[in-house]
Design an enzyme around this catalytic site. Sequence first.
Site, PDB file in Angstrom:
ATOM      1  N   LYS A 158      12.238  15.122  14.323  1.00  0.00           N
ATOM      2  CA  LYS A 158      12.610  14.140  13.288  1.00  0.00           C
ATOM      3  C   LYS A 158      13.893  14.526  12.553  1.00  0.00           C
ATOM      4  CE  LYS A 158       7.836  12.711  12.301  1.00  0.00           C
ATOM      5  NZ  LYS A 158       7.072  13.737  13.031  1.00  0.00           N
ATOM      6  N   PHE A 159      14.994  14.573  13.311  1.00  0.00           N
ATOM      7  CA  PHE A 159      16.269  14.971  12.696  1.00  0.00           C
ATOM      8  C   PHE A 159      16.655  14.036  11.548  1.00  0.00           C
ATOM      9  CE2 PHE A 159      17.322  16.457  17.210  1.00  0.00           C
ATOM     10  CZ  PHE A 159      16.890  17.749  16.960  1.00  0.00           C
ATOM     11  N   HIS A 160      17.154  14.621  10.484  1.00  0.00           N
ATOM     12  CA  HIS A 160      17.620  13.841   9.337  1.00  0.00           C
ATOM     13  C   HIS A 160      18.641  14.698   8.603  1.00  0.00           C
ATOM     14  CE1 HIS A 160      16.338  11.142   5.674  1.00  0.00           C
ATOM     15  NE2 HIS A 160      17.631  11.101   5.933  1.00  0.00           N
ATOM     16  N   ARG A 174      -5.210  14.993  16.863  1.00  0.00           N
ATOM     17  CA  ARG A 174      -6.552  15.425  16.494  1.00  0.00           C
ATOM     18  C   ARG A 174      -7.678  14.660  17.180  1.00  0.00           C
ATOM     19  NH1 ARG A 174      -4.712  15.449  10.319  1.00  0.00           N
ATOM     20  NH2 ARG A 174      -3.393  13.853  11.247  1.00  0.00           N
ATOM     21  N   ASP A 215       9.569  16.325  18.910  1.00  0.00           N
ATOM     22  CA  ASP A 215       9.381  15.584  17.653  1.00  0.00           C
ATOM     23  C   ASP A 215       9.868  16.441  16.481  1.00  0.00           C
ATOM     24  OD1 ASP A 215       8.420  13.995  15.581  1.00  0.00           O
ATOM     25  OD2 ASP A 215       6.312  14.490  15.923  1.00  0.00           O
ATOM     26  N   THR A 236       3.347   7.085   9.337  1.00  0.00           N
ATOM     27  CA  THR A 236       2.021   6.436   9.307  1.00  0.00           C
ATOM     28  C   THR A 236       1.121   7.015   8.212  1.00  0.00           C
ATOM     29  OG1 THR A 236       1.584   7.827  11.221  1.00  0.00           O
ATOM     30  CG2 THR A 236       1.833   5.490  11.631  1.00  0.00           C
ATOM     31  N   PRO A 287      25.777  13.027   9.882  1.00  0.00           N
ATOM     32  CA  PRO A 287      26.015  12.622  11.277  1.00  0.00           C
ATOM     33  C   PRO A 287      26.487  13.766  12.187  1.00  0.00           C
ATOM     34  CG  PRO A 287      26.819  10.930   9.802  1.00  0.00           C
ATOM     35  CD  PRO A 287      26.381  12.074   8.926  1.00  0.00           C
ATOM     36  N   ASN A 288      27.402  14.596  11.730  1.00  0.00           N
ATOM     37  CA  ASN A 288      27.913  15.671  12.584  1.00  0.00           C
ATOM     38  C   ASN A 288      26.801  16.635  13.000  1.00  0.00           C
ATOM     39  OD1 ASN A 288      30.091  17.330  13.779  1.00  0.00           O
ATOM     40  ND2 ASN A 288      29.497  18.778  12.183  1.00  0.00           N
ATOM     41  N   ASP A 338      -0.164  19.919  18.397  1.00  0.00           N
ATOM     42  CA  ASP A 338      -0.072  20.384  17.011  1.00  0.00           C
ATOM     43  C   ASP A 338      -0.861  21.677  16.835  1.00  0.00           C
ATOM     44  OD1 ASP A 338       1.644  18.365  16.263  1.00  0.00           O
ATOM     45  OD2 ASP A 338       0.032  17.004  15.704  1.00  0.00           O
TER      46      ASP A 338
HETATM   47  O1  C5P Z   1      -3.506  14.231  14.831  1.00  0.00           O
HETATM   48  P1  C5P Z   1      -2.785  12.917  14.862  1.00  0.00           P
HETATM   49  O2  C5P Z   1      -3.189  12.036  16.032  1.00  0.00           O
HETATM   50  O3  C5P Z   1      -2.822  12.204  13.533  1.00  0.00           O
HETATM   51  O4  C5P Z   1      -1.279  13.321  15.140  1.00  0.00           O
HETATM   52  C1  C5P Z   1      -0.230  12.395  15.097  1.00  0.00           C
HETATM   53  C2  C5P Z   1       1.030  13.070  15.517  1.00  0.00           C
HETATM   54  O5  C5P Z   1       2.075  12.121  15.476  1.00  0.00           O
HETATM   55  C3  C5P Z   1       1.440  14.241  14.634  1.00  0.00           C
HETATM   56  O6  C5P Z   1       2.020  15.220  15.478  1.00  0.00           O
HETATM   57  C4  C5P Z   1       2.477  13.649  13.709  1.00  0.00           C
HETATM   58  O7  C5P Z   1       3.457  14.582  13.344  1.00  0.00           O
HETATM   59  C5  C5P Z   1       3.102  12.578  14.599  1.00  0.00           C
HETATM   60  N1  C5P Z   1       3.721  11.463  13.900  1.00  0.00           N
HETATM   61  C6  C5P Z   1       3.053  10.670  12.995  1.00  0.00           C
HETATM   62  N2  C5P Z   1       3.699   9.650  12.334  1.00  0.00           N
HETATM   63  C7  C5P Z   1       4.981   9.398  12.594  1.00  0.00           C
HETATM   64  C8  C5P Z   1       5.685  10.196  13.517  1.00  0.00           C
HETATM   65  C9  C5P Z   1       5.003  11.231  14.162  1.00  0.00           C
HETATM   66  O8  C5P Z   1       1.843  10.853  12.791  1.00  0.00           O
HETATM   67  N3  C5P Z   1       5.583   8.379  12.018  1.00  0.00           N
END
Ligand code: C5P
Length: 239
Positions: A63-65, A217, A61, A125, A68-69, A12
């Site tokens: 995160k496609f959204h 992080r 990562d 999360t 469908p095409n 990141d």
């Molecule tokens: O810095 P940290 O450990 O919180 O980073 C978590 C990584 O996981 C980030 O790159 C974040 O975009 C990714 N992520 C997330 N929750 C999700 C999917 C991906 O925190 N559900």
Amino acid sequence: MSYRKRLIIALDVSSQEDAINIVDTLKEHVDIFKVGFELFASSGFSVIEQIHKRNKKVFLDLKFHDIPNTVSRAAASVTRLGVYMFNLHTSGGLEMMTKARESAYETAQRLNIMPPKIIGVTVLTSLSNQILKDELSITHGVKTHVKTLSGLAKKAGLDGVVASAQEISLIKKSCGSDFLVVTPGIRPSWSPPDDQKRTATPKDAIKEGADYIVMGRGILRHDDPIKAVELVSIEMLSV
Ligand code: C5P
């Protein structure tokens, strides 16, 4: 599976130079690196090539959204890049996920390469029961929502989902033990939660059954990232 195959480092950062510095620092200890929006927007495919040149795997990562095409065409494109794993939002629905999987598999077959692991994002999360209810009018709570979305991902033929440690056992129970769970929001005892709401230590995530843990992080902000990876691996191995 050894800890090296389970730990994913989130790159990141905003420049290819910073990302590759991290890869070079950690490449003897880590096999999979995650490229997200920030880095991809600044460095595009070039950073993926650089990671592959070092014989390391990429979790793309993005995160496609979308419809469908559009998502199935994106899935074909990222498969052509040879990424190890990519993800899409399960809330895009069954047809979007199924078409993406078919398109990735057909592309991999045509190129005679391994298909990427396709992972569905369930509930981020950084979201809590309260936020789901107050902001999104989802009143049945995170766990039920994760269970519904994971079931949909399984039905679409995805390899697994992204979910917090709190939902792993529920997912494994309803989707089977070989359905992969990738868990971010990992915070060892030494690092603050930041914006993450549903966190767990590396040890607890592995104990719950996570197949992969994603750490950004917690590792990158440590004074000595190699030491941080060592500490995390000791925790993972102690389970
Ligand atoms: O810095 P940290 O450990 O919180 O980073 C978590 C990584 O996981 C980030 O790159 C974040 O975009 C990714 N992520 C997330 N929750 C999700 C999917 C991906 O925190 N559900």
